[in-house]
Design an enzyme around this catalytic site. Structure first.
Site, PDB file in Angstrom:
ATOM      1  N   GLU A  92       0.662  -1.345  -0.551  1.00  0.00           N
ATOM      2  CA  GLU A  92      -0.075  -0.038   0.134  1.00  0.00           C
ATOM      3  C   GLU A  92       0.867   1.371   0.179  1.00  0.00           C
ATOM      4  O   GLU A  92       1.341   2.371  -0.818  1.00  0.00           O
ATOM      5  CB  GLU A  92      -0.834   0.194   1.625  1.00  0.00           C
ATOM      6  CG  GLU A  92      -2.147  -0.792   1.278  1.00  0.00           C
ATOM      7  CD  GLU A  92      -1.487  -2.319   1.510  1.00  0.00           C
ATOM      8  OE1 GLU A  92      -0.217  -2.507   1.810  1.00  0.00           O
ATOM      9  OE2 GLU A  92      -2.549  -3.188   1.786  1.00  0.00           O
ATOM     10  N   HIS A 149     -11.140  -4.894  10.326  1.00  0.00           N
ATOM     11  CA  HIS A 149     -11.852  -4.494   8.878  1.00  0.00           C
ATOM     12  C   HIS A 149     -13.367  -3.664   9.337  1.00  0.00           C
ATOM     13  O   HIS A 149     -13.681  -3.590   8.572  1.00  0.00           O
ATOM     14  CB  HIS A 149     -11.578  -6.013   8.336  1.00  0.00           C
ATOM     15  CG  HIS A 149     -10.601  -6.397   7.785  1.00  0.00           C
ATOM     16  ND1 HIS A 149     -10.136  -6.722   8.471  1.00  0.00           N
ATOM     17  CD2 HIS A 149     -10.480  -6.555   6.614  1.00  0.00           C
ATOM     18  CE1 HIS A 149      -9.098  -7.959   7.522  1.00  0.00           C
ATOM     19  NE2 HIS A 149      -9.426  -7.632   6.108  1.00  0.00           N
TER      20      HIS A 149
END
Lengths: 330, 317
Positions: B60, B129
């Protein structure tokens, strides 16, 4: 720590190029000596990271690059900006915080920028410039442009995730980028062998399938030759990692008491200083007289004096402009 | 006009962007061969090829930084970091490079980058998440934060984000992916907040995944619902207008309570509407716990229509 012997000097460059490289190094050296003095006078504030001792890397590399290439550098980038073509006036004014500076006084020593010469900064987050360089190279590749991206960083960056992610992306996508690592042996005060299990930096890069070169970074001729090969490789074949073995003669920044290394070590490295060894070599080759050297040095000093005068005469950006350019005017 | 899902609207927007402008490319984890984690980019690899629908490694930080570099180099990258949870790995590049470059360079370098990511809880994905950190990103000058809560905005906001010369973070709400709505095909702006339901008794300010919850609550309490749409820079003009009429306000925000976006909205109402109000502004945020897995606990942690109704009633107590 064992200090390698002085540059061997096997390769000989044309005299004109040699003198230009010497002049380049002198310009950085004299500019930064003045910066240190101005810091003492509090004309320059904030952090100031001097490149003194490492000049051969910027000098040798910049003359191997083309005007269309992109440059990404670190917070120790005064020399890179200067040799890329940013005027000493604009650099000095930036360090003064004046709006005539190359970042209008908003960046300071660590954030020199110049769109005209494709100098994408002065990044003061260690390894922060590496992904950026991959992206600049990707843009060039996608747009079928000839330019290469040259990314300078210190060996401290190889411990960061951004280094490893960037090596992988560059190699995976075959990007036209040259990662130029200035290994001055200390990440601030942390010696390489105290922070890395694998101290051979080329081995790390090679593990990503990158081409690598290891070069004596105190030898401007060796640097130039390596950078020339690196540029060619990046343009034709893809990414390359070059380790320039160099040494910082001054403290990390102006706040550093240098408790982490012996004075004798610094003195030993100074015997390998890139300017005096190259000067001696050129004289021995008959390419340089003492008179010519003094001329080059005087010219560098005159440029510094002019830059200081320019910065002194510079103006402050009105505080009402503070919020301009947080966003692009639309 | 025909009704499409929020997911299809996002897909159409990507398709259109790639079709219209050669400089646009999409990169991120599993955007290509997999078709996007949420199937948002399904079929685009086949249509535009691997150079422009570019699968990345799980890096990322690396590929977000590469997106910034590519934007500096003349492209119009769309970076997908899959979810806001993983964007934390890219935080340095977003905050220290994308957001700062223009100002820090004295106005020389703009970063025309769009970063897309899914956000929000509600699907029993547990603590790592289920973050809602849009408001947190909204703290940072130099970036624009947009939060499409309707199918129309899901369809239109990407084009507006790509037209913006500065970095835009575009948050997508999986909780809304199956919702259907009409798409007009008109351009949408990424500058203003909008009234989504008129009402007279209370102003309910919200954004993103909480919009349906706020609308449901509003039915019960005659609420006027305002969708912020853009979390930075905030446009509170419609809120101030509405509060003049209702004299009461509840802010609904899936982010945590302390130091959150709701707090910012409340502070601005304090500064700009203090004398319009008949009661203190209230807020319904997520409870200050990591979002748990068990369904009943997750529901208890998040804003719910009942909590919004209770908060409104509290203003009249």
């Amino acid at each position: 720590m064992k200090v390698p012997p002085p540059p061997a000097g096997k390769v000989k460059l044309p005299a004109k190029l040699s003198l230009a490289l010497l002049a380049d190094m002198l310009r950085i050296r004299r500019m930064e000596e003045k910066c240190a003095e101005l810091y003492g006078q509090q004309k320059i504030r904030g952090f100031l990271h001097l490149y003194i001792g490492e000049e051969a890397v910027a000098a040798g590399a910049m003359r191997a690059l083309e005007p269309e290439d992109n440059i990404v550098a670190t917070y120790r980038e005064h020399g890179h900006a200067l040799l890329r073509g940013v005027s000493m006036d604009a650099i000095m004014a930036e360090m003064y915080g004046k709006q005539e500076g190359c970042s209008r006084g908003r960046g300071g020593s660590m954030h020199l920028f110049d769109a005209q010469t494709r100098f994408y900064g002065g990044n003061a987050i260690v390894a922060g410039g590496l992904p950026l360089a991959a992206g600049l190279a990707l843009a060039a590749k996608l747009q079928k442009e000839k330019r290469v991206t040259a990314c300078f960083f210190g060996e401290g960056a190889v411990a960061e995730g951004a280094f490893h992610e960037s090596m992988n992306l560059a190699a995976l996508w075959g990007l036209p980028v040259a990662y130029l690592c200035e290994n001055n042996l200390y990440a601030m005060g942390t010696a390489l062998e105290r922070s890395e299990a694998q101290t051979d930096l080329c081995v790390k890069a090679a593990s990503y399938g990158m081409a690598t070169l290891k070069v004596d970074g105190m030898d401007v001729v060796a640097v130039h030759e390596a950078a020339r090969r690196a540029r060619e490789h990046a343009a034709k074949k893809g990414p390359i990692f070059v380790e320039f073995q160099t040494y910082r003669f001054r403290a990390h920044s102006m706040f550093d008491p240098e408790l982490y290394r012996e004075k004798s070590e610094v003195e030993a490295w100074k015997t390998r200083g890139p300017i005096h060894t190259f000067t001696a070599r050129l004289k021995a080759q008959g390419d340089l007289t003492e008179e010519r050297f003094l001329e080059l040095d005087a010219a560098a000093q005159a440029e510094v004096d002019e830059a200081v005068a320019f910065a002194e005469a510079g103006t402050w950006e009105p505080a009402e402009h503070l919020t301009a350019d947080v966003y692009t005017p639309q | 006009m025909s009704a499409i899902t929020y997911r299809e609207a996002l897909r159409q927007a990507l398709d259109e962007a790639l079709g219209k402008d050669e400089r646009v490319f999409l990169m991120g984890e599993d955007v290509g061969r997999y078709g996007g984690t949420y199937a948002v980019s399904k079929g685009l690899l086949e249509k535009y090829g691997p150079e422009r629908v570019r699968d990345t490694p799980l890096s990322e930080l690396g590929f977000t930084g590469a997106g910034i570099g590519a934007a500096l180099g003349g492209m119009r990258p769309i970076v997908e970091v899959m979810t806001v949870n993983f964007s934390l790995l890219a935080l340095d590049q977003i905050v220290n490079s994308a957001a700062l470059l223009r100002h820090m360079s004295g106005g020389q370098f703009s970063v025309p980058l769009v970063v897309r990511m899914a956000t929000g809880a509600g699907r029993q994905l547990a603590a790592q998440h289920s973050h809602s950190l849009e408001g947190w990103y909204g703290h940072i000058p130099g970036i624009r934060i947009v939060a499409p809560a309707t199918v129309e905005d899901a369809r239109g906001m990407l084009a507006a984000a790509l037209a913006d010369p500065d970095p835009v973070l575009l948050f997508e709400y999986p909780a809304l992916f199956e919702t259907k709505g009409e798409v007009s095909g008109e351009k949408v702006d990424i500058a203003s907040s909008k009234v989504r339901r008129e009402g007279g008794r209370v102003t309910i300010v919200t954004y993103g995944g909480c919009l349906p919850k706020a609308l449901k609550a509003a039915e019960e309490v005659d609420g006027e619902v305002i969708d912020l749409r853009v979390l930075r820079p905030l446009d509170l003009a419609p809120v101030l207008e509405s509060v003049k009429k209702t004299r009461r306000c509840v802010v609904v925000d899936e982010g945590w309570r302390s130091g959150g976006l709701a707090a910012e909205v409340m502070a601005r109402l304090m500064e700009q509407a203090f004398y319009e109000l008949d009661a203190p502004v209230a807020r319904v945020c997520s409870e200050e716990v990591p979002v748990p897995y068990a369904k009943h606990l997750e529901e208890a942690a998040l804003p719910q229509p009942e909590k919004i109704v209770a908060a409104v009633k509290g203003l009249f107590a």
